[in-house]
Scaffold this active site. Structure first.
Site, PDB file in Angstrom:
ATOM      1  N   CYS A  77     -31.008  17.914 -52.576  1.00 14.65           N
ATOM      2  CA  CYS A  77     -29.665  17.783 -52.299  1.00 14.65           C
ATOM      3  C   CYS A  77     -30.033  19.496 -51.690  1.00 14.65           C
ATOM      4  O   CYS A  77     -29.936  19.241 -50.641  1.00 14.65           O
ATOM      5  CB  CYS A  77     -29.159  17.281 -53.169  1.00 14.65           C
ATOM      6  SG  CYS A  77     -27.012  17.680 -53.480  1.00 14.65           S
ATOM      7  N   HIS A  86     -30.278  11.870 -56.881  1.00 13.14           N
ATOM      8  CA  HIS A  86     -30.706  12.608 -57.461  1.00 13.14           C
ATOM      9  C   HIS A  86     -30.708  11.600 -59.128  1.00 13.14           C
ATOM     10  O   HIS A  86     -30.464  10.482 -59.005  1.00 13.14           O
ATOM     11  CB  HIS A  86     -28.894  13.816 -58.425  1.00 13.14           C
ATOM     12  CG  HIS A  86     -28.936  14.688 -57.467  1.00 13.14           C
ATOM     13  ND1 HIS A  86     -29.662  15.521 -57.751  1.00 13.14           N
ATOM     14  CD2 HIS A  86     -28.075  15.298 -57.428  1.00 13.14           C
ATOM     15  CE1 HIS A  86     -29.433  17.002 -56.864  1.00 13.14           C
ATOM     16  NE2 HIS A  86     -27.964  16.619 -56.683  1.00 13.14           N
TER      17      HIS A  86
END
Length: 476
Positions: free
Chosen positions: A325, A422
């Site tokens: 991310c 994630h």
């Protein structure tokens, strides 16, 4: 409602354990936290985000997490400001003073979610935030006694004996509270006791005498708590003693660090958190740059620590780098924030390990995904929670595919990878394949099953040491 004498006294874990204990007694249970402050969020099936602790508590209840379980989530972006999430969606970015003015309006959203959960369950177990002893915040409180009074919920206060001063914690809270709020507290729990609990019998009795509250028990330290997903960055510590070292940078605004949890469980891994002032270990096989709530600010912090120099040495030695991310965005050539979403508008030069560029935009991507890891062709279950779009030549060499769409990027030599996924290491086959490249043997454990087993052990631990029957009777 479980409230604490301070932050990080074990409220989240106790709620999770009580939820599982109640479920084991045949009850339908829902967890609830009116207001949470955390950059470690979970994506719900209804397309929103809540605190990671409430997602774990939902798992303890055997249900999917929902935005009603945490209707107000604050995600700090600076020392004085935070993104405000209401019912799972970003509402605004506000400074603390401006947020305080909004609180009375948010109470309606909190009570709306609470009433919906009540209608679905035999029992709702509520988690407070911080401490009710912060009496300067009481007039507009929606997280502790303000909520408890509005919803007419009985309270049990938790003190943490491991940090010391448990008498002052519990008795002092009684002293500073308004008498009506103090009367709402029906009892106390002493948490995280090390050693023989019977040695605390006199102290336990003294707390009950000084406060007039019933004691529900002394809970010994639960060592396996470290295996459960943590929400507080204070819990980020080295874990394991395996031969293969994986280093993760402990950025100031680290977000969604539960990505690391499955790695902690592998017996051959030593997970090393690199804190400010520490160098990146020279023998690390992989360096992970994790998610961040303020990517450009954390990239500047990374450079200030000299970690960019350590990364160059790590790369020259043939070490691997994984950016997740915000960490993925840092690995590119540039990060632009033309709208000033995460701070002052502008652009920052990236670390340059991947030929990609990121432009931040107001639209947040919140979704659960099933992807296929490109090199191994194995499925990866994960979630995305990010602002902005990343493009560039290395995106033609993706980390994974989501359907027909490429996701993430890889360097031409395979040393550097970046992804927005994630939770990727919860996928057991993928995790084993990814670690195999480091010389790590297959772990042969199912992450989800292991977490579930630890929750059962936690419920048994709580039932053994606390008066769970009387605790549950408070809800009648």
């Amino acid at each position: 409602m479980l409230q604490g004498t301070g932050s990080n006294v074990g409220k989240s874990l106790l709620v999770a354990g009580l939820c599982r204990a109640a479920v084991r007694r045949g009850l339908t249970v829902r967890p609830f936290k009116p207001q949470n402050m955390s950059n470690n969020a979970a994506v719900t099936m209804d397309g929103g985000e809540i605190g990671r602790a409430q997602a774990l508590q939902a798992l303890a209840c055997g249900i999917e997490p929902h935005t009603d379980m945490n209707p107000v989530l604050l995600k700090p972006e600076t020392d004085i400001g935070a993104q405000v999430i209401v019912h799972g969606k970003r509402r605004a970015t506000l400074k603390a003073r401006d947020y305080a003015r909004l609180k009375p309006e948010l109470m309606a959203a909190v009570l709306e979610s609470f009433e919906r959960l009540k209608s679905q369950a035999d029992l709702v177990i509520v988690e407070g935030a911080g401490s009710p002893a912060e009496i300067n915040l009481r007039s507009r409180d929606i997280a502790n006694m303000g909520f408890a009074a509005a919803a007419d919920v009985p309270v049990v206060l938790i003190g943490d004996i491991d940090r010391g001063g448990v008498f002052a914690q519990l008795v002092g809270t009684k002293v500073v509270l308004d008498p009506e709020d103090a009367a709402r507290i029906k009892g106390f729990i002493v948490n995280r006791f090390r050693g023989d609990p019977s040695l605390f019998d006199d102290g336990y009795r003294m707390i009950a005498e000084r406060t007039g509250w019933r004691g529900f028990g002394v809970l010994p330290w639960f060592a396996k708590a470290a295996l459960l997903p943590a929400e507080d960055a204070l819990d980020l510590q080295p874990f394991g003693d395996g031969a293969v070292r994986i280093a993760c940078l402990a950025l100031p605004r680290i977000a969604n660090f539960d990505d690391l949890d499955p790695l902690k469980m592998h017996p051959d891994i030593r997970l090393e958190m690199v804190h400010p002032g520490q160098p990146i270990p020279g023998d690390a096989a992989v360096v992970i740059i994790p998610g961040s709530k303020s990517t450009r600010a954390d990239l500047a912090f990374l450079r200030a620590q000299g970690w960019d120099i350590d990364l160059k040495a790590h790369y020259r030695r043939g070490g691997r780098i994984l950016g997740i991310c915000g960490g993925f965005q840092m690995l590119g050539r540039s990060i632009a924030d033309p709208h000033g979403i995460e701070g002052e508008a502008g652009a920052t030069e990236g670390l340059g390990y991947l030929d990609v560029q990121t432009v931040l935009s107001p639209d947040k991507r919140l979704t659960r995904v099933m992807a296929v890891h490109e090199p191994s062709r194995l499925q990866v279950a994960g979630y995305e929670i990010h602002l902005g779009r990343t493009d560039g030549a290395d995106c033609l060499r993706p980390f994974a595919h989501v359907g027909d769409l490429p996701e993430g990027a890889r360097s031409s030599n395979g040393q550097v990878e970046g992804t927005y996924l994630h939770g990727l290491f919860t996928s057991n086959a993928f995790r084993d394949a990814w670690l195999k490249a480091l010389g790590v043997s297959a772990s042969e454990f199912c992450y989800d099953s292991k977490v579930d087993a630890v929750l059962d052990e936690l419920a048994i631990h709580i039932t053994k040491h606390l008066d769970v029957t009387r605790l549950l009777e408070l809800s009648r």
